[in-house]
Each structure stands twice: as C-alpha cells, then as structure tokens.
Design an enzyme around this catalytic site. Structure first.
Site, PDB file in Angstrom:
ATOM      1  N   GLU A 248       0.808  -1.206   0.000  1.00  0.00           N
ATOM      2  CA  GLU A 248       0.000   0.000   0.000  1.00  0.00           C
ATOM      3  C   GLU A 248       0.847   1.264   0.000  1.00  0.00           C
ATOM      4  O   GLU A 248       0.680   2.144  -0.844  1.00  0.00           O
ATOM      5  CB  GLU A 248      -0.935  -0.009   1.211  1.00  0.00           C
ATOM      6  CG  GLU A 248      -1.937  -1.138   1.229  1.00  0.00           C
ATOM      7  CD  GLU A 248      -2.933  -1.065   0.097  1.00  0.00           C
ATOM      8  OE1 GLU A 248      -3.020  -0.014  -0.559  1.00  0.00           O
ATOM      9  OE2 GLU A 248      -3.638  -2.054  -0.122  1.00  0.00           O
ATOM     10  N   ASP A 252       1.419   4.037  -3.176  1.00  0.00           N
ATOM     11  CA  ASP A 252       1.078   5.452  -2.990  1.00  0.00           C
ATOM     12  C   ASP A 252       2.265   6.354  -3.285  1.00  0.00           C
ATOM     13  O   ASP A 252       2.153   7.330  -4.035  1.00  0.00           O
ATOM     14  CB  ASP A 252       0.620   5.689  -1.550  1.00  0.00           C
ATOM     15  CG  ASP A 252      -0.855   5.403  -1.348  1.00  0.00           C
ATOM     16  OD1 ASP A 252      -1.579   5.274  -2.345  1.00  0.00           O
ATOM     17  OD2 ASP A 252      -1.285   5.313  -0.190  1.00  0.00           O
ATOM     18  N   SER A 484      -6.620   2.024  -4.899  1.00  0.00           N
ATOM     19  CA  SER A 484      -5.401   2.499  -4.248  1.00  0.00           C
ATOM     20  C   SER A 484      -4.406   3.017  -5.277  1.00  0.00           C
ATOM     21  O   SER A 484      -3.503   3.763  -4.928  1.00  0.00           O
ATOM     22  CB  SER A 484      -4.739   1.364  -3.465  1.00  0.00           C
ATOM     23  OG  SER A 484      -5.373   1.144  -2.246  1.00  0.00           O
ATOM     24  N   ASP A 529     -15.394   9.632 -21.121  1.00  0.00           N
ATOM     25  CA  ASP A 529     -16.606   8.990 -20.613  1.00  0.00           C
ATOM     26  C   ASP A 529     -16.452   7.472 -20.711  1.00  0.00           C
ATOM     27  O   ASP A 529     -16.204   6.929 -21.789  1.00  0.00           O
ATOM     28  CB  ASP A 529     -17.811   9.457 -21.431  1.00  0.00           C
ATOM     29  CG  ASP A 529     -19.129   9.136 -20.755  1.00  0.00           C
ATOM     30  OD1 ASP A 529     -19.109   8.627 -19.620  1.00  0.00           O
ATOM     31  OD2 ASP A 529     -20.183   9.408 -21.371  1.00  0.00           O
ATOM     32  N   ILE A 530     -16.589   6.781 -19.597  1.00  0.00           N
ATOM     33  CA  ILE A 530     -16.466   5.324 -19.557  1.00  0.00           C
ATOM     34  C   ILE A 530     -17.876   4.737 -19.612  1.00  0.00           C
ATOM     35  O   ILE A 530     -18.678   4.943 -18.688  1.00  0.00           O
ATOM     36  CB  ILE A 530     -15.744   4.850 -18.279  1.00  0.00           C
ATOM     37  CG1 ILE A 530     -14.476   5.672 -18.042  1.00  0.00           C
ATOM     38  CG2 ILE A 530     -15.439   3.362 -18.356  1.00  0.00           C
ATOM     39  CD1 ILE A 530     -13.482   5.645 -19.166  1.00  0.00           C
ATOM     40  N   GLY A 552     -22.276   9.856 -19.456  1.00  0.00           N
ATOM     41  CA  GLY A 552     -22.343  10.840 -18.387  1.00  0.00           C
ATOM     42  C   GLY A 552     -21.931  10.253 -17.050  1.00  0.00           C
ATOM     43  O   GLY A 552     -21.299   9.199 -16.974  1.00  0.00           O
ATOM     44  N   ASP A 554     -22.030   8.234 -13.682  1.00  0.00           N
ATOM     45  CA  ASP A 554     -22.666   7.018 -13.173  1.00  0.00           C
ATOM     46  C   ASP A 554     -21.951   6.593 -11.894  1.00  0.00           C
ATOM     47  O   ASP A 554     -20.799   6.985 -11.650  1.00  0.00           O
ATOM     48  CB  ASP A 554     -22.647   5.890 -14.214  1.00  0.00           C
ATOM     49  CG  ASP A 554     -21.256   5.622 -14.779  1.00  0.00           C
ATOM     50  OD1 ASP A 554     -20.359   5.258 -13.998  1.00  0.00           O
ATOM     51  OD2 ASP A 554     -21.053   5.789 -15.998  1.00  0.00           O
TER      52      ASP A 554
END
EC number: 3.4.21.103
Length: 575
Positions: A248, A252, A484, A529-530, A552, A554
């Site tokens: 982690e 980062d 993450s 846009d996915i 749009g 979601d």
C-alpha cells in the site's frame, strides 16, 4: 482502496472497527502503559460552515477561492472557549499525563490506570493472530463520560477501534496484455512531463492503521527503470519504517510521487482512523494542499454494536468526521478518497448473499466532502503503435500497455472491481444534482429502489486507471490493482492544477468536488466517458445487483477519467 490483509489485493485499504476475530485478547493492559484518546466536544454553527464552504468552492461565486484559516473555521464551530477550557481543566485535575485543548476536541495522553478509572472501563492488550508483532490496547465493554463534562462531549475516540488487517492483492509476473507505468499514465491522460511545478504545491499520501512502510531503495529502482526523477519524501508525519516495505505505502509513494513530478511529497501515517487524522491535520502548521486516502470501510460499520457504547454510533462518527473534512476543505486542502475494490456489493456483502443489504457504501469514499475516485482498466486491444525509443527501460522487460480504450475495472479481468453507489448517511449535495438526475433519466438498468437511497450522495466523482500497475517492491516488480492506484494518480493531477494556480498568483483548488461537476457541465469532453462495464462483482462472486456504466456520470466511474489539457484549460478560466 486499501485492503489490509496477508493476501495481496491492491485496492482499497479496509478496516473494521468491530470485527475482532483477527485479534486475541492477551489480558489486562499494564496500568502504566500510555495511550491517547480524544474527547469530541459538541460543535455549533455547522450550517454556517457548510454554507460557507459551498460558497467559496463554487467557481461562479464572487467568493470563490477565499479559503479560511484553521483558526477561523475552528472558532466558527467550536463551543464557547470557557467550555473547552472547563473540559480540559477537569481532565488535568483528574491527573491526565498530557492534555491538549484544540477548542472542539481535547486530546489526552494518559496511563491505562487513569483511563480505566476516569471512564469506568477496562483496557486489555490485543495481539493480532497472524501479525503477532502488532499489539494494541483497547477497551472491552462500555465506558462512561464523567458527569462533570458529559453534556459537552459527543464521544471519546481511541477506545474501541479494531483494524481488520488485509493486504492489497498483487501478482508477480502475471500474464496480462500490458502493464501500467508512469510513462503510460502521462501519455494516456496527456500530462506533460515538464509541467512547471510550483515549490509550494504539495501532495500527501496517508496510511492508516499503523501501515507505515515504503522502502527508499525501491524508490531508487522504480525511478531508474522508469527514467524519472526519484521521489523524495520531504515531510514525514507519524511512524515510518522502511525495513519491511508493504504494498500500500509503496504504491502510494511511487505513483503519487512520480505523476506529481517534483511536487513536495508528504508521507503521513496514522495509528487509528479518520477522525484522528482529520483533527491532527487541522492542527498542523502549513499542511499539504492535496491529500490522497486509499482507505475505506462501509459507512454503517464504522462502529458496530459490541464495540461502540454509550452515545457513539457509526452515524455519529461519520457525521462528526465529515465536519472535520469540511473544515479541511475550507482551509485550502483537497481531500481524495478511494471508492472501494469490492464493487457495488462492497465489504457489506462480499459473498453476494445478503438480502438485507446487497449494496454497500464506503467511508470516506462516499463522503460529500472528498473527491471520490474509482478505477478503470485498459482494453486488451492495442490501439496505437508505441514508439520504442520513447519507452523507459522497464518496458523492455515488461510489456507496457499501448491501449487507449478504458473500461470499468472489474473482476474477473482485473483483481478488483471498482466501488460505487450511494451513501447510507449523507444527502446528495447540490453540486452533483444535475449529473445524478441525468443518470436516473438515462434508462440504464438499476438495482431495486429499496436497495439504495437515490436521494443521497452518489460516488465516485471521477476515475483513473486501477489495473496492472507495476511497483518496485523488495527489489523486484509486482503487478497491483485497485482504487489504491487510481486515487494517488488523480491526487497528483490536482497537485499540477494547484501548481498552475500558484504560479499565477491564485489560491489552490482546495475543496475541488464542485469544480469537477462544473467543469463537466461546461464541457463533458473534459473527461473520458467510460460507458462499458459494471460493478456487480466482488473478489468472491458476481451479484445480480450493482450499477452499469452509461453516458455521463454514473455510480461506477463518476464523470470519467481526466483529459488533462482540457481540465487545465477550464481551471485557467477561474478567478
């Protein structure tokens, strides 16, 4: 987001306040052992704080960007000074070792014997069953706030939190179409590698539950293989140990630092949870301008029956911590949080068999006062030819992705499924009303209306890549997945936008969530846009419940992933 466990699932770091199955009680805590607890004092003027923050973060307001000082926001919400002094004085007279009065919170360090006597509770040592070096002191049973100060105290933090430690999931040398490295991210989102970084721009990577390890040698290897400037962490708050690097922290620091280029990097470790971090942050001089938090857990499980006693509930914890988040936004800092790695069922229903609550929320990822970040993945179809001369050395040993088509990050193609949905507690903020209304009018299939609250805050707000990242860990490279990964990347993008504003004598973006929706409303093409995929799967199962991506906004990938040049152009129009 972070999942703390011994099986690596790089995503969201998760914790549970109530699940104690991973911890073994080892007997009564020694009387002289010192622990720190926090008395959350009853606040005032919370409606004024919210109204003020929404005004100064509205890009159309004449007050946009007029951020407050920490002293101003604390003075606004804190009880009368004589009340906090009365509480602090009482605790001092009772014999606490150290008492710090922060006006709306009193922080106390005291021996176990004092806490047991003052709060009428019993404290025990608890040892983690697999990580036996991890020992904590916690209460077993209730507590009672002394009558002399009870009317001024909402709850006491630091007595009952039991972290559920799971690690982020990784794979070593997995057979995938292409890996994600900084070079791929810069190219996909159009982020200039020579962006002029302002010396006061900063990014902070926060780790919770005593997760405190990245390795500086790994940073050197990562920089060398990617032909980038080595990330230097210039500010460290809390314990740090580089002797045993974990996934982690490594993810980062390597990606938050790399994408932010030469932005000032902070590394902040917190032994406990969100309220503790927020209150310490607000009392830090010259704090960082952008904060990335890849951690979360379901809102209703912040404090479960059996560990929260007296007046403390999960709702109260979330509401109070949200106030602290508002204060942080008001003083000029952008908070970002991961939306989760277990899809819409989330950690409330990881086995997809709950009839009572088949859909989950997340905290802080569903907070209206953070920028919530989901995850995408690239399709396996190569859509452009890579220029071998432009690729860094790492792409010679590991095939780097050349796809430019993003989909929803989901199991089984990925190691995680991006989280998303609607908050259990927080009402829908006005800044996202139009975007969420358009989603419900789109005709996209929805889960049963009884399983979510359509009038509450929808999340995530935005997304970024969250699949097939390569990190340098313990001298080798590993593949990791999760929100993450996407959260520190988007945090780095905010840091660049801050650099532009600071270079031009303007204040930082701070509470940037309204800005995202106002940018989207002005030109939806500011974001990719996915529209392919859903978030119905957890790591163990795929549910019939969940949300589907559509045109749009979601509750899967938010408004989409950034087109940096267009987002910067919008920011350049702001006062």
């Amino acid at each position: 987001m972070r999942l703390l466990s011994l099986l690596f699932l790089l995503g969201l770091a998760t914790l549970s306040f109530a699940v104690r199955s991973q911890w073994a009680q080892q007997g009564r805590a020694t009387h002289e052992a010192l622990i720190t607890i926090r008395f959350a004092l009853t606040q005032q003027n919370l409606d004024v704080l919210e109204r003020t923050l929404l005004d100064i973060s509205d890009t159309t307001s004449k007050n946009y960007g007029k951020w407050k000082t920490a002293e101003e926001v604390t003075e606004l919400v804190a009880p009368a000074r004589e009340i906090s002094e009365r509480v602090a004085s009482f605790l001092e007279r009772q014999g606490a070792t150290k008492v710090e009065n922060f006006r709306d919170m009193v922080k106390v360090t005291a021996p176990v014997s004092w806490i047991e006597e003052t709060l009428h509770t019993n404290l025990f040592f608890f040892q983690h069953k697999t990580r036996t070096s991890k020992v904590i002191i916690r209460a077993d049973g209730g507590y009672k706030i002394p009558a002399e100060i009870a009317e001024h105290v909402d709850f006491v933090a630091g007595l009952f939190e039991f972290p559920s430690i799971k690690n982020a999931r990784t794979q070593v040398g997995a057979g995938v179409d292409g890996y994600i490295v900084p070079y791929v991210i810069f190219d996909l989102y159009g982020i200039p590698t020579t962006f002029p970084v302002h010396p006061n721009s900063s990014i902070c990577l926060v780790e919770f539950q005593d997760d405190q390890s990245y390795n500086k040698d790994d940073l050197k290897k990562f920089a060398k293989e990617n032909e980038i400037t080595e990330t230097v962490v210039s500010h460290t708050v809390g314990p740090y140990s580089g002797s045993s690097a974990d996934t982690e922290s490594t993810l980062d620091v390597q990606y938050g630092g790399a994408i932010a280029l030469n932005t000032t990097v902070w590394f902040w470790t917190v032994e406990d949870w969100m309220y503790d971090f927020a209150t310490d942050f607000l009392n830090t001089k010259n704090p960082p301008l952008v904060v990335s938090m890849s951690w979360g857990w379901p809102e209703p499980e912040q404090c479960q029956v059996g560990n929260c006693t007296g007046d403390e509930t999960s709702l109260e914890y979330v509401v109070r911590t949200n106030v602290e988040f508002q204060k942080i936004g008001a003083i000029g800092t952008t908070l970002l949080a991961a939306s989760g790695d277990q899809g819409a069922p989330g950690d409330s229903d990881p086995e997809c068999n709950s009839k009572k609550k088949p859909l989950s929320s997340i905290f802080p990822g569903a907070s209206p006062w953070v920028l919530s970040v989901g995850a995408t993945m690239l399709s396996n179809m190569t859509t452009e030819d890579a220029d071998p001369s432009a690729e860094p050395p790492i792409c010679k040993s590991w095939t780097c992705s050349t796809s430019t088509t993003e989909l929803v990050c989901t199991i089984p193609q990925a190691l995680i499924t991006t989280g998303g949905g609607f908050s259990d507690y927080s009402l829908q903020p006005s800044y996202q009303n139009a975007a969420v209304a358009a989603y419900f009018k789109s005709g996209v299939p929805l889960p049963p209306q009884t399983d979510f609250n359509a009038s509450n805050r929808g999340f995530p707000d935005v997304s970024a890549l969250g699949h097939n990242y390569l990190i340098a860990l313990s001298g080798d490279f590993e593949q990791v997945d999760g929100t993450s990964a996407s959260t520190p990347v988007f945090a780095a993008i905010i840091a660049h936008l801050n650099s532009y504003r600071l270079n031009n004598g303007k204040p930082p973006l701070a509470f940037a969530v309204p800005l995202i929706y106002q940018a989207f409303a002005s030109d939806p093409t500011i974001f990719n846009d996915i529209t392919t995929g859903d978030n119905k799967c957890t790591e163990d199962c795929c549910s019939k419940f969940g949300y589907e991506a559509t045109k749009g906004w979601d509750p899967v990938t938010g408004v989409g992933t950034p087109v940096f040049s267009k987002l910067l152009a919008f920011v350049q129009t702001l006062p």
